[in-house]
Structure formats: structure tokens, C-alpha cells
Enzyme design. Structure first.
Site, PDB file in Angstrom:
ATOM      1  N   HIS A 238      -5.931   1.800  -3.844  1.00 45.96           N
ATOM      2  CA  HIS A 238      -4.422   1.370  -4.052  1.00 45.96           C
ATOM      3  C   HIS A 238      -4.108  -0.001  -3.147  1.00 45.96           C
ATOM      4  CE1 HIS A 238      -4.503   5.496  -5.312  1.00 45.96           C
ATOM      5  NE2 HIS A 238      -4.943   6.189  -4.498  1.00 45.96           N
TER       6      HIS A 238
HETATM    7  O1  RIB Z   1      -0.521   6.450  -3.671  1.00 44.52           O
HETATM    8  C1  RIB Z   1      -1.190   5.614  -3.232  1.00 44.52           C
HETATM    9  C2  RIB Z   1      -0.076   4.696  -1.952  1.00 44.52           C
HETATM   10  O2  RIB Z   1       0.548   6.804  -0.820  1.00 44.52           O
HETATM   11  C3  RIB Z   1      -1.024   4.462  -1.388  1.00 44.52           C
HETATM   12  O3  RIB Z   1      -0.301   3.387  -0.577  1.00 44.52           O
HETATM   13  C4  RIB Z   1      -1.934   5.760  -0.246  1.00 44.52           C
HETATM   14  O4  RIB Z   1      -1.755   4.674   1.532  1.00 44.52           O
HETATM   15  C5  RIB Z   1      -0.166   6.411   0.330  1.00 44.52           C
HETATM   16  O5  RIB Z   1       0.880   5.306   0.914  1.00 44.52           O
END
Ligand code: RIB
Ligand code: CA
Length: 305
Positions: A238
Site C-alpha cells: 500500500h
Molecule cells: O490500509 C492500508 C494502510 O493502513 C497502510 O498505510 C498500512 O500501513 C496501514 O497504515
């Protein structure tokens, strides 16, 4: 070189995003601010210092907000482990956090670098919302915010990863996201719609191949992210994907949308609702990804070091 500030809740994918940023010649990382999210802000700060030290750098780290503007913090131990760095074991950092609060560092940086500055936010948007509330005119001065967060329903991929339609960062602090999205700042929102696109994920076979690379970073990568593979069957990077847009904007395709954030629904807190697509207003929402370009960036800039 693009001047960037990373705003992180260092967790396992934030850690990879930090490594990618520090290994990318296109970026000048002016500082890293931390926020409560995956783990509490103290842990996020320590984890960030561990990664900076692992990289042999001394990038300044500025602790930020310790809880969301709205609601309680719910850490994600299942994805990130007790430490927030999965199964990676790194020594306690010798580096120390800065005394200056994250908000003040962001405000000072905007005063100095203005439109040259990109803020890449890979955690809840609490620090940036507080910065905007403290000095609303920053919205006219800063370059842009690239945010990892949201699930906008623009692709067949992705789904909520906390509630059926809510992504973790926005779920954790929906009011902060609402403030940032409506601030007038140029926002590029990188949501689960693209981070969970199979073309941008690391599957089990690739993970095994990475495990055989035996480079220092590959070993760290597999110890950080093994839990996510077990939990989800494939690894969505992500935060590194959001960051990659600052390196090469051709990695993501975006469209302008007006977006509202659900603040307090029992089953819908943090839902990011697209009201209108292809509009002149609103924020830029990612809807497609060049997975091949992204994953080769990860191999070149993260794994082969
Ligand atoms: O949904 C994914 C996000 O939430 C990413 O940034 C992960 O590190 C958590 O913070
Ligand atoms: Ca994160």
C-alpha cells in the site's frame, strides 16, 4: 529532485516505503513525521528510526499526533505484529527523535519550500489535518499531498480492510481525512482500489524468489511482510505504491472526484464516498496502476541492495 516529507505510522509497508524513498535519487527526503496508526506514535517513531538507521542515514524524524481527532486508536497487530515491524528484528536505534513536533516541522517546511514540497502520507491524516487547522492558509502554499488511504470503489479490486467499505488509515481518523480532502490542497489519493490490484501485488511465488535473493534488504523485506502474505494470500504494498507516484507519476492513473467521508457510521465509519467522477473539483483518486513499472522499482530500489 522533488523535496518530500514522509508522514508515516511505521508499520511493515511504511518501512518499505521509507527504504524506497531513501533509495530514490528523484526524491530529497527533508524529514519524516510520525503519527499513531498501525501502532502508537512512540512505537511508530522508534520503528522509523530503526529503518533510517538500517539504511545508514540520519534523516530527521519528528514525532506527531498520538491519537486520532475523532475516536479511539485501534492498532493493527495482526498485520504488523507486536513491534509494528512484523517479524523483523532490528537493534534499538542510536538515532533520537527531534524535539520539534511533526506539525511544527511541516509548517516550517511549507514556509521554506512552499510549492516545491510534496507530503507523502502513509498513515492516518491526523498530523496534516492538525497542521491545516492550526494554519489554514498552508493549503495555498504547499505543493501537494500524496495520501495512501481510502477505498473508492473505482475498480473491481479492493474492498474495505477494516469494515466492508472502509480502509484502515481513513477508518482510524475519518475527520482528519475529511479536513485534508476539503482543504483545497492538491491531493492524490491512492486507495485499496489500486493497491489491491493483483498486478501491483507480491504473490507467494515472487515472495519465495525474494527469499532466495539473500540481499540485506530482501531479508528485511521478507521478515517485514511475511505476516501479510499469510493473512491475505498476497502482499499489497500500500504505502510504497503511494510513494512511487512521487517518483514517477506514470505508475498511477488518477481522475478527479468529489469525495465525502463517513465520520461515524456503526458499519461505515471511514467510508470514502465518491459523489462525482471526472469533475473539475475534488481530489485526484487513483484508478489504475502500472504494476510492472511499480514492481520493477521495488526490485531495483529496495530488494537488490
Ligand atoms: O490500509 C492500508 C494502510 O493502513 C497502510 O498505510 C498500512 O500501513 C496501514 O497504515
Ligand atoms: Ca501506513
Amino acid at each position: 529532485m522533488a523535496k518530500v516529507i514522509l508522514d508515516v505510522d511505521t508499520g511493515v509497508d511504511d518501512a518499505v516505503a521509507i527504504i524506497l524513498a531513501l533509495n530514490s535519487p528523484e526524491l530529497e527526503v527533508m524529514g519524516i513525521t510520525t503519527v499513531a496508526g498501525n501502532v502508537n506514535v512512540e512505537r511508530a517513531t522508534e520503528n522509523t528510526l530503526k529503518i533510517v538507521e538500517f539504511m545508514g542515514r540520519n534523516t530527521p524524524v519528528f514525532p506527531g499526533m498520538g491519537r486520532p481527532l475523532w475516536g479511539e486508536l485501534r492498532e493493527d497487530r495482526e498485520s504488523h505484529g507486536e513491534s509494528g515491524l512484523g517479524d523483523a528484528i532490528l537493534p534499538s536505534p542510536k538515532l533520537k527523535p527531534e524535539a520539534c513536533h511533526a506539525m511544527d516541522f511541516v509548517l516550517q517546511s511549507i514556509d521554506v519550500w512552499g510549492k516545491e514540497l510534496t507530503i507523502v502520507a502513509t498513515g492516518p491524516l491526523t498530523n496534516l489535518a492538525m497542521t491545516i487547522l492550526k494554519e489554514p492558509q498552508v493549503a495555498l502554499k504547499v505543493g501537494r499531498i500524496i495520501s495512501m488511504g481510502g477505498y473508492f470503489g473505482l475498480t473491481p479490486y479492493g474492498r474495505g480492510n477494516v469494515l466492508p467499505f472502509s480502509e484502515f488509515n481513513v477508518f482510524t481518523d475519518p475527520l482528519a481525512a475529511d479536513i485534508v480532502y476539503h482543504s483545497g490542497i492538491e491531493v492524490i489519493a491512492t486507495g485499496l482500489d489500486v493497491t489491491m490490484n493483483p498486478r501491483a501485488q507480491v504473490d507467494g511465488q515472487t515472495y519465495e524468489e525474494i527469499g532466495k535473493m539473500k540481499t540485506r534488504n530482501a531479508l528485511l523485506f521478507t521478515s517485514l511482510l511475511g505476516r501479510l502474505l499469510v493473512k491475505e494470500g498476497a502482499i499489497s504494498l500500500h504505502d510504497p505504491l503511494a510513494l512511487s507516484y512521487a517518483i514517477s507519476s506514470s505508475i498511477l492513473k488518477t481522475k478527479r472526484c468529489t469525495v465525502e467521508v463517513e465520520l461515524q457510521g456503526e458499519l461505515t465509519r471511514g467510508q470514502t464516498v465518491v459523489l462525482e467522477e471526472d469533475t473539475e473539483r475534488g481530489i485526484n483518486v487513483a484508478f489504475d496502476v502500472d504494476g510492472e513499472q511499480f514492481l520493477s522499482l521495488i526490485h531495483e530500489r529496495v530488494l537488490w541492495r
